[in-house]
Design a protein around this motif. Structure first.
Motif, PDB file in Angstrom:
ATOM      1  N   LEU A 166      37.393  31.714  44.633  1.00 42.03           N
ATOM      2  CA  LEU A 166      36.123  32.191  43.866  1.00 42.03           C
ATOM      3  C   LEU A 166      36.546  33.161  42.766  1.00 42.03           C
ATOM      4  N   VAL A 167      36.389  32.758  41.634  1.00 42.87           N
ATOM      5  CA  VAL A 167      36.571  33.585  40.393  1.00 42.87           C
ATOM      6  C   VAL A 167      35.663  33.730  39.420  1.00 42.87           C
ATOM      7  N   VAL A 168      35.640  35.016  38.942  1.00 42.49           N
ATOM      8  CA  VAL A 168      34.557  35.383  37.937  1.00 42.49           C
ATOM      9  C   VAL A 168      35.323  35.442  36.496  1.00 42.49           C
ATOM     10  N   VAL A 169      34.946  34.975  35.225  1.00 47.31           N
ATOM     11  CA  VAL A 169      35.465  34.992  34.035  1.00 47.31           C
ATOM     12  C   VAL A 169      34.312  35.580  33.246  1.00 47.31           C
ATOM     13  N   GLY A 170      34.751  36.637  32.157  1.00 44.82           N
ATOM     14  CA  GLY A 170      33.979  37.211  31.305  1.00 44.82           C
ATOM     15  C   GLY A 170      34.649  37.545  30.113  1.00 44.82           C
ATOM     16  N   ASP A 171      33.931  37.834  28.987  1.00 39.28           N
ATOM     17  CA  ASP A 171      34.492  38.478  27.592  1.00 39.28           C
ATOM     18  C   ASP A 171      34.339  39.760  27.496  1.00 39.28           C
ATOM     19  N   GLN A 172      33.720  40.533  28.303  1.00 34.30           N
ATOM     20  CA  GLN A 172      33.229  41.834  28.069  1.00 34.30           C
ATOM     21  C   GLN A 172      32.355  42.121  27.067  1.00 34.30           C
ATOM     22  N   LYS A 173      31.706  41.241  26.677  1.00 39.33           N
ATOM     23  CA  LYS A 173      30.881  41.359  25.661  1.00 39.33           C
ATOM     24  C   LYS A 173      29.360  40.808  25.914  1.00 39.33           C
ATOM     25  N   GLY A 174      29.188  40.545  27.175  1.00 34.75           N
ATOM     26  CA  GLY A 174      27.697  40.131  27.414  1.00 34.75           C
ATOM     27  C   GLY A 174      27.777  38.715  27.961  1.00 34.75           C
ATOM     28  N   ARG A 175      29.127  38.106  27.884  1.00 33.21           N
ATOM     29  CA  ARG A 175      29.115  36.731  28.558  1.00 33.21           C
ATOM     30  C   ARG A 175      29.728  36.568  29.923  1.00 33.21           C
ATOM     31  N   VAL A 176      29.265  36.086  31.037  1.00 35.05           N
ATOM     32  CA  VAL A 176      30.085  35.854  32.108  1.00 35.05           C
ATOM     33  C   VAL A 176      29.762  34.507  33.189  1.00 35.05           C
ATOM     34  N   GLY A 177      30.675  34.047  33.909  1.00 37.56           N
ATOM     35  CA  GLY A 177      30.494  32.859  34.570  1.00 37.56           C
ATOM     36  C   GLY A 177      31.487  32.917  35.831  1.00 37.56           C
ATOM     37  N   PHE A 178      30.968  32.111  36.860  1.00 36.47           N
ATOM     38  CA  PHE A 178      31.721  32.052  38.171  1.00 36.47           C
ATOM     39  C   PHE A 178      32.016  30.953  38.303  1.00 36.47           C
ATOM     40  N   GLY A 179      33.163  30.383  38.926  1.00 32.39           N
ATOM     41  CA  GLY A 179      33.474  29.255  39.330  1.00 32.39           C
ATOM     42  C   GLY A 179      34.248  29.295  40.742  1.00 32.39           C
ATOM     43  N   HIS A 180      34.338  27.975  41.387  1.00 28.02           N
ATOM     44  CA  HIS A 180      34.709  27.663  42.790  1.00 28.02           C
ATOM     45  C   HIS A 180      35.682  26.633  42.524  1.00 28.02           C
ATOM     46  N   GLY A 181      36.833  26.768  43.086  1.00 29.00           N
ATOM     47  CA  GLY A 181      37.867  25.551  43.105  1.00 29.00           C
ATOM     48  C   GLY A 181      38.834  25.424  44.232  1.00 29.00           C
ATOM     49  N   LYS A 182      39.303  24.314  44.681  1.00 31.70           N
ATOM     50  CA  LYS A 182      39.663  23.816  46.030  1.00 31.70           C
ATOM     51  C   LYS A 182      40.912  23.290  45.683  1.00 31.70           C
ATOM     52  N   ALA A 183      41.939  23.554  46.229  1.00 30.62           N
ATOM     53  CA  ALA A 183      43.172  22.795  46.257  1.00 30.62           C
ATOM     54  C   ALA A 183      44.269  23.059  47.312  1.00 30.62           C
ATOM     55  N   ARG A 184      45.221  22.363  47.340  1.00 28.53           N
ATOM     56  CA  ARG A 184      46.236  22.733  48.299  1.00 28.53           C
ATOM     57  C   ARG A 184      47.113  23.785  48.150  1.00 28.53           C
ATOM     58  N   GLU A 185      47.138  24.280  46.976  1.00 31.10           N
ATOM     59  CA  GLU A 185      48.097  25.309  46.618  1.00 31.10           C
ATOM     60  C   GLU A 185      47.090  26.544  46.078  1.00 31.10           C
ATOM     61  N   VAL A 186      47.324  27.660  46.173  1.00 33.41           N
ATOM     62  CA  VAL A 186      46.468  28.720  45.644  1.00 33.41           C
ATOM     63  C   VAL A 186      46.475  28.702  44.204  1.00 33.41           C
ATOM     64  N   PRO A 187      47.520  28.812  43.315  1.00 34.51           N
ATOM     65  CA  PRO A 187      47.440  28.755  42.034  1.00 34.51           C
ATOM     66  C   PRO A 187      46.512  27.527  41.368  1.00 34.51           C
ATOM     67  N   GLU A 188      46.843  26.458  42.112  1.00 29.67           N
ATOM     68  CA  GLU A 188      45.783  25.305  41.494  1.00 29.67           C
ATOM     69  C   GLU A 188      44.470  25.739  41.864  1.00 29.67           C
ATOM     70  N   ALA A 189      44.006  26.317  42.974  1.00 26.67           N
ATOM     71  CA  ALA A 189      42.749  26.408  43.277  1.00 26.67           C
ATOM     72  C   ALA A 189      42.053  27.593  42.075  1.00 26.67           C
ATOM     73  N   ILE A 190      42.983  28.728  42.101  1.00 27.14           N
ATOM     74  CA  ILE A 190      42.634  29.561  40.930  1.00 27.14           C
ATOM     75  C   ILE A 190      42.316  28.972  39.555  1.00 27.14           C
TER      76      ILE A 190
END
Length: 189
Positions: A48-72
């Motif tokens: 579960l990752v949260v992404v933003g531009d620190q200027k008022g825009r933000v989003g969250f996403g969910h990813g699944k994979a066999r390896e941690v970096p790929e899920a992220i």
């Protein structure tokens, strides 16, 4: 000459896209999941990752994979696709107090005076930092499940309205609304 102006315009659009592509991402939660198959268990990871531009825009996403970096990576891409804009007062806090819900998760977000900082726990703190909010008080009142907390926080942020929109909805002038706000703030002090 018109062609030269057009090429200058395209260059500025490209620069805007490049500068707009600078996002900050924060990993909120990583979970190991297992799939039971004939030969045993197959392990994978959910991020579960949260992404933003620190200027008022933000989003969250969910990813699944066999390896941690790929899920992220998958979660980050998903978060960038699902971004929302949140109006901030003075670029640092909320315009008004708001409550959000999702499932058993319930959060209360309150605007705060300058210098208060981010008073929030776990996944809510990550959202506010990536959003660019500097002063906010937040309380989780329900489930502590990070997925529900993130979704409840986003529900609250989506309910956030700029005073101009509120004034338009009520059919009054923005200045009248601001005068009422100043009067109420003066009474509290």
């Amino acid at each position: 000459m018109a062609q030269k102006e057009r090429s200058d315009h395209n260059d500025s659009d490209e620069r805007r896209n490049e500068s707009g592509g600078e996002f900050i991402d924060k990993l909120v939660h990583i979970n190991r999941v297992a799939k039971v198959v004939k030969g045993g268990r197959r392990f994978g990871f959910a991020a579960l990752v949260v992404v933003g531009d620190q200027k008022g825009r933000v989003g969250f996403g969910h990813g699944k994979a066999r390896e941690v970096p790929e899920a992220i990576r998958k979660a980050t891409e998903s978060a960038k696709r699902e971004m929302i804009y949140v109006p901030l007062r003075s670029g640092r806090t909320l315009h008004h107090d708001v409550e959000g819900r999702h499932g058993a998760g319930r959060v209360l977000l309150r605007s705060a005076s300058a210098g208060t900082g981010i008073i929030a726990g776990g996944s809510m703190r990550a959202i506010f930092e990536t959003l660019g909010m500097q002063d906010v008080v937040a309380k989780s009142l329900g489930s502590s499940n990070p997925y529900n907390m993130v979704r409840a926080t986003f529900d609250a942020l989506k309910r956030q309205m700029h005073p101009r929109d509120i004034a338009a909805q009520r059919g009054i002038k923005y200045s009248t609304l601001q005068a009422r706000r100043q009067y109420i703030v003066g009474m509290e002090e």
